[in-house]
Motif scaffolding. Structure first.
Motif, short mmCIF file in Angstrom:
data_model
loop_
_atom_site.label_atom_id
_atom_site.label_comp_id
_atom_site.label_asym_id
_atom_site.label_seq_id
_atom_site.Cartn_x
_atom_site.Cartn_y
_atom_site.Cartn_z
N TRP A 70 0.91 -1.34 -0.04
CA TRP A 70 0.09 -0.11 -0.06
C TRP A 70 0.72 1.17 -0.03
CZ3 TRP A 70 -2.86 -3.87 3.41
CH2 TRP A 70 -3.99 -4.16 2.50
N HIS A 103 -4.25 3.80 5.87
CA HIS A 103 -4.16 5.07 5.15
C HIS A 103 -3.21 5.90 6.17
CE1 HIS A 103 -5.50 8.93 3.67
NE2 HIS A 103 -6.02 8.21 2.78
N ASP A 127 -0.45 12.47 -2.55
CA ASP A 127 -1.48 11.76 -3.28
C ASP A 127 -1.76 10.47 -2.83
OD1 ASP A 127 -3.45 11.06 -5.21
OD2 ASP A 127 -2.07 10.46 -6.90
N MET A 128 -3.03 10.36 -2.19
CA MET A 128 -3.41 9.09 -1.65
C MET A 128 -4.71 8.44 -2.28
SD MET A 128 -1.26 8.65 0.84
CE MET A 128 -2.06 7.34 1.82
N SER A 129 -4.90 9.04 -3.71
CA SER A 129 -6.06 8.45 -4.27
C SER A 129 -6.23 7.03 -4.69
CB SER A 129 -6.15 9.34 -5.72
OG SER A 129 -5.09 8.94 -6.46
N GLU A 137 -7.73 5.35 -1.34
CA GLU A 137 -9.07 6.04 -1.27
C GLU A 137 -9.70 5.18 -2.27
OE1 GLU A 137 -8.36 10.24 -1.75
OE2 GLU A 137 -7.33 10.38 0.32
N ALA A 138 -9.09 4.62 -3.23
CA ALA A 138 -10.14 3.91 -4.32
C ALA A 138 -10.12 2.55 -3.84
CB ALA A 138 -9.56 4.09 -5.48
N ASP A 139 -9.36 1.89 -2.75
CA ASP A 139 -9.36 0.67 -2.37
C ASP A 139 -10.61 0.49 -1.26
OD1 ASP A 139 -8.78 -2.01 -1.22
OD2 ASP A 139 -6.75 -1.81 -1.77
N MET A 199 -10.45 1.36 2.75
CA MET A 199 -11.26 2.50 3.47
C MET A 199 -12.21 1.99 4.41
SD MET A 199 -10.07 4.89 2.17
CE MET A 199 -10.91 6.20 2.53
N LYS A 253 -10.26 1.59 7.55
CA LYS A 253 -10.09 3.13 8.13
C LYS A 253 -11.46 3.75 8.97
CE LYS A 253 -9.31 7.96 6.82
NZ LYS A 253 -9.11 8.83 5.86
N ARG A 254 -12.60 3.32 8.12
CA ARG A 254 -14.00 3.78 8.64
C ARG A 254 -14.26 2.89 9.96
NH1 ARG A 254 -16.25 2.66 4.53
NH2 ARG A 254 -17.31 0.55 5.24
#
Length: 337
Positions: free
Chosen positions: A77, A105, A155-157, A160-162, A166, A169-170
């Motif tokens: 990652w 993240h 840039d962590m896009s 953030e698309a994985d 996410m 993280k949530r």
């Protein structure tokens, strides 16, 4: 590192404004670290009286969860050194959560900042601020303003698309309670009758503290004590002891020169780089793919151009290498420098 990256790194160097920064202690974080580390000492004491299975369970969790850090948060990652199917990503996020080192993240963000601005004020655990700071102090002190600014520029896009990243993280707080505290502690109590008291201090405090400090060694020891066969002008070093403890993460001079290589090392083999063996095993299953590595020719050119002369390419430690050949290699390196 590209010229652009070098220019970015220069932005993180101390200036007149930065020298005025005085960090303050984050007391809740310091309290947590004191509880973890003092409890670890007590847990170590209890290891001599607890059931053998409890101690083995703690060490099994230390090293299995370590792959979540090394193969997951770090090589997959943070550096995108290879790709993984969703079952492997789910396994890695499960193991990484057990390790308890924040969510993926946050970990990957700080690690990307560390590489881009290494050894500057923007480096979250800048080794130039000393062993204690780079080892654990950075977690209990307010970050330098440059760290805060550079975090927002990364840039962590891709993460953030994985959806798996996410999701973790949530739900990190309940996942932490379940996988870092409850599961490790309750298994010895339920399955072989360990007391909850001993299980807590061994399977949580001791196990968690050892896991943290093995990871901390990469930020501290692997930036201070060792040789620099690939780039003598940077702080990271090759450290065998850290490589053994941290599943292959101690070949740090190589890693900072070639951060995209999924092996994070050139030498050592599986014996001193278990994470590479882990990834290769899943590659054979088809769960890991598009593994990135560095060619031998690229490594050779870098060693000859900027290494400190300790790489085996130079014949150091080879009693059969003629002295004139060593002198020729030394002259070659000086011309390249």
């Amino acid at each position: 590192m590209t010229l652009a990256a070098d220019e970015d790194a220069s932005e993180g160097r101390p200036d007149a404004r930065a020298t005025q920064f005085q960090p303050s202690i984050k007391w809740p974080d310091l309290g947590v670290q004191l509880f973890i580390h003092l409890g670890c000492l007590y847990g170590l004491y209890l290891c001599f009286f607890a059931r053998l299975y409890t101690v083995l369970w703690a060490f099994a969790l230390i090293y299995s969860s370590g792959f979540g850090i090394t193969a997951g948060a770090h090589r997959l990652w943070s550096h995108r050194a290879y790709k993984a199917t969703w079952p492997l990503r789910l396994l890695l996020v499960f193991l990484f959560t057990i390790a308890g080192q924040r969510h993926v993240h946050a970990w990957a963000l700080d690690h990307r900042v560390h590489h881009k601005y290494s050894e500057t004020d923007a480096d979250p655990h800048n080794a130039k601020r000393g062993f204690l700071f780079s080892h654990v102090g950075w977690l209990v002190l307010t970050p330098h303003p440059d760290v805060v600014r550079k975090r927002s520029s990364i840039d962590m896009s891709d993460l953030e698309a994985d959806p798996i990243v996410m999701w973790q993280k949530r739900l990190y707080v309940p996942l932490f309670a379940l996988l870092v505290i409850a599961m490790p502690v309750l298994v010895p109590w339920y399955f072989w009758g360990e007391s909850l008291w001993a299980s807590f201090f061994i399977a949580f405090n001791f196990r968690f503290c050892v896991t943290l400090n093995i990871a901390f060694f990469v930020n501290s020891v692997a930036h201070m004590w060792g040789n620099r066969p690939y780039d003598k002008d940077i702080s990271p070093v090759e450290n065998l002891a850290v490589s053994v403890a941290a599943l292959g993460e101690g070949w740090h001079n190589y890693h900072h020169v070639f951060p995209w290589d999924y092996k994070t090392a050139e030498l050592g083999g599986y014996a001193f780089n278990l994470t590479t063996g882990f990834i290769d095993a899943f590659a054979r299953l088809g769960w890991a793919y598009e593994l990135k590595s560095v060619s031998a020719e690229m490594v050779r050119r870098r060693v000859e151009r900027s290494g400190d002369g300790t790489h085996e390419l130079w014949g150091w430690g080879d009693p059969d290498m003629p002295p004139e050949d060593i002198r020729e290699l030394e002259g070659c390196r000086r011309r390249d420098d």
